[in-house]
Design an enzyme around this catalytic site. Structure first.
Site, PDB file in Angstrom:
ATOM      1  N   LYS A 112       0.783  -1.340   0.015  1.00  0.00           N
ATOM      2  CA  LYS A 112       0.028   0.137  -0.145  1.00  0.00           C
ATOM      3  C   LYS A 112       0.922   1.359   0.067  1.00  0.00           C
ATOM      4  O   LYS A 112       0.416   2.364  -0.511  1.00  0.00           O
ATOM      5  CB  LYS A 112      -0.641   0.066   1.392  1.00  0.00           C
ATOM      6  CG  LYS A 112      -1.692  -1.246   1.313  1.00  0.00           C
ATOM      7  CD  LYS A 112      -2.960  -1.110   0.629  1.00  0.00           C
ATOM      8  CE  LYS A 112      -3.974  -2.176   0.822  1.00  0.00           C
ATOM      9  NZ  LYS A 112      -3.618  -3.660   1.277  1.00  0.00           N
TER      10      LYS A 112
HETATM   11  C1  LIG Z   1      -4.384  -4.685   0.884  1.00  0.00           C
HETATM   12  C2  LIG Z   1      -3.509  -6.083   0.702  1.00  0.00           C
HETATM   13  C3  LIG Z   1      -3.803  -6.995  -0.030  1.00  0.00           C
HETATM   14  C4  LIG Z   1      -5.113  -6.840  -1.150  1.00  0.00           C
HETATM   15  O1  LIG Z   1      -5.270  -5.739  -2.201  1.00  0.00           O
HETATM   16  P1  LIG Z   1      -6.274  -5.398  -2.665  1.00  0.00           P
HETATM   17  O2  LIG Z   1      -5.986  -4.091  -3.434  1.00  0.00           O
HETATM   18  O3  LIG Z   1      -7.442  -4.923  -1.626  1.00  0.00           O
HETATM   19  O4  LIG Z   1      -7.009  -6.610  -3.676  1.00  0.00           O
HETATM   20  C5  LIG Z   1      -3.001  -8.224  -0.228  1.00  0.00           C
HETATM   21  N1  LIG Z   1      -1.796  -8.332   0.538  1.00  0.00           N
HETATM   22  C6  LIG Z   1      -1.906  -7.430   1.570  1.00  0.00           C
HETATM   23  C7  LIG Z   1      -0.502  -7.250   2.516  1.00  0.00           C
HETATM   24  C8  LIG Z   1      -2.460  -6.198   1.351  1.00  0.00           C
HETATM   25  O5  LIG Z   1      -2.034  -5.044   2.465  1.00  0.00           O
END
Ligand SMILES: *Cc1c(COP(=O)(O)O)cnc(C)c1O
Length: 464
Positions: A112
């Protein structure tokens, strides 16, 4: 570039407005009016470019005139200067066919950060110009919250209220949020699961009395700018492995369908992606939707990959809109039906269109743990449970196209689960140390709209 809502009736916006808006006023999600296209020669010319330079080329058509190319380059260089690897998102080869794309080199140890570090700077830039203040309200299963808080702490004109499901995020995830004591950061632990927290956020946006008093905005993956910033690493990785001359597949551990939708956009832009493999844990609504057309939400089951413990995947609406011929009225009707019954059958033409691009797999706890051990024993890599869900799906996929699994979190973000599965406890990297010595601050409350609204109203900056 102009942005339209998936439900057809919200105002059309430019990039700066769409960045600050989050959700569209008709309840839909913003998407670009058209997909920009990069010709094979332009993709070939990305070979050897730095991450920042690749990002400039990918993002520029989406940004339009909201920033000059030089401003965009500056902003991206600042954002990715906080990463601890010069390649920003390095590739690691596991065996003949499989690769990991390490997306966790940012400050909060999950992918993120890749979007959020730049999004924080975009907010500051656009708000500074307009003179407005925003109130950001978000729900997090852990990683979005910590990334947003890190990117927005102490920034002018931004007040952040982050809801997380109490006791359902890891200690590292919680502390990355609650130890940030900047006065513009407010953490709320909600009694409930992620979907309860998310439902509260949606309800606040849809409450005209409440949302009329504050200039509300969102930084979860419904925010278009975040998705745009995630398209970059698909290009960066694929070009390094021989694109556009060699097709590449990606396996994506999926929750809200944001990350994998960015891969879909990369493909729409001309990147020769062979398959996009949607990997879910036992919360498998997306696997059922893609493999059987059954998009129906069940109960959320807590797993060792909590950032994927999601039943309602907001960004799936963007895919349905695009695959369904971009018919806003039809998408609005379908989504209203889904919101009422929590179930929807994906129409046959959209199913067929999705099947031409996506594979999917549901990865259970055993398979996840086996994959952590395989990576450790065969490749000398300690991987986190989310990445392991992706890699398990990648290894189960047919064919011999190279597959890049998105490594979405650093294993030290989920040390208990990694230790349970693989017997080795990952250590926090240097940039995250000290987390367990710091003071925490957060409020705990019931998943009750009136309570949460009152708490926020007492602390947010009213819109002018
Ligand atoms: C947010 C997240 C996901 C999922 O991503 P999306 O965009 O919601 O599909 C997978 N792995 C981790 C570690 C995350 O933080």
């Amino acid at each position: 570039m102009r942005y339209i809502s998936t439900r057809g009736t919200a105002p059309i916006l430019d990039f700066d407005a769409v960045t600050l808006a989050g959700l569209a006023s008709d309840g839909g999600l913003y998407v670009p009016e058209t997909w920009p296209h990069l010709a094979p020669v332009e993709i070939t010319a990305m070979a050897g470019l730095s991450y920042v330079e690749t990002a400039v080329r990918v993002c520029l058509p989406f940004v339009g005139t909201a920033l000059t190319e030089a401003e965009l380059r500056d902003l991206l260089a600042t954002a990715y200067g906080s990463f601890d690897h010069a390649a920003v998102t390095p590739l690691v080869q596991l065996d003949q066919r499989h690769w990991l794309l390490e997306l966790f080199h940012g400050p909060t140890l999950a992918f993120k950060d890749v979007a959020m570090q730049a999004l924080g700077l975009l907010f500051e830039n656009f708000l500074g110009r307009s003179g407005k203040a925003v109130t950001i309200i978000g729900a997090t299963s852990g990683d979005t919250g910590s990334a947003a808080i890190n990117a927005l702490a102490g920034r002018d004109r931004v007040e952040v209220f982050m809801l997380h499901p109490r006791g359902r995020v890891s200690d590292v995830q919680r502390r990355q949020m609650t130890t940030v004591l900047a006065p513009n950061i407010h953490n709320i632990a909600v009694e409930g699961n992620f979907d309860d927290a998310q439902a509260l956020v949606k309800a606040m946006f849809n409450d005209p009395d409440f949302s009329g008093r504050f200039n509300l905005s969102a930084v979860n993956s419904i925010n278009w700018a975040r998705l745009m910033l995630q398209i970059v690493y698909y290009f960066y990785a694929a070009v390094r492995l021989g694109a556009p001359h060699r097709p590449i597949s990606f396996a994506v551990p999926t929750g809200n369908f944001g990350d994998v939708f960015a891969g879909y956009v990369a493909r729409q832009m001309g990147l020769p992606i062979d398959r996009l493999i949607v990997a879910t844990n036992s919360n498998d609504i997306l696997h059922r939707a893609l493999s059987a057309g059954d998009y129906s939400a069940g109960q959320v089951t807590p797993t060792d990959s909590p950032s994927m413990d999601i039943q309602v995947s907001s960004n799936f609406e963007r895919l349905l809109f695009d695959l369904g011929g971009r018919d806003g009225a039809a998408t609005a009707a379908a989504m209203r039906g889904f919101e009422k019954t929590k179930a929807m059958a994906i129409p046959a033409d959209q199913r067929a269109a999705a099947a031409a691009i996506f594979d999917s797999a549901r990865v259970d706890a055993d398979s996840m743990a086996r994959t952590i051990r395989w990576a450790r024993d065969k490749c000398g890599q300690i991987i986190d449970p989310h990445t392991a869900v992706g890699l398990a799906a990648a290894r189960a996929s047919a064919g011999d196209t190279p597959v890049v699994t998105l490594a979405t979190a650093h294993p030290a973000k989920f040390p208990d689960a990694v230790e349970r599965a693989g017997g080795l406890r990952p250590v926090l990297p240097q940039r995250a140390q000290g987390l367990f010595d710091r003071e925490e601050r957060y409020a705990t409350m019931a998943a009750d709209l009136t309570t949460v609204e009152a708490y926020i109203a007492a602390r947010a900056q009213p819109s002018a």
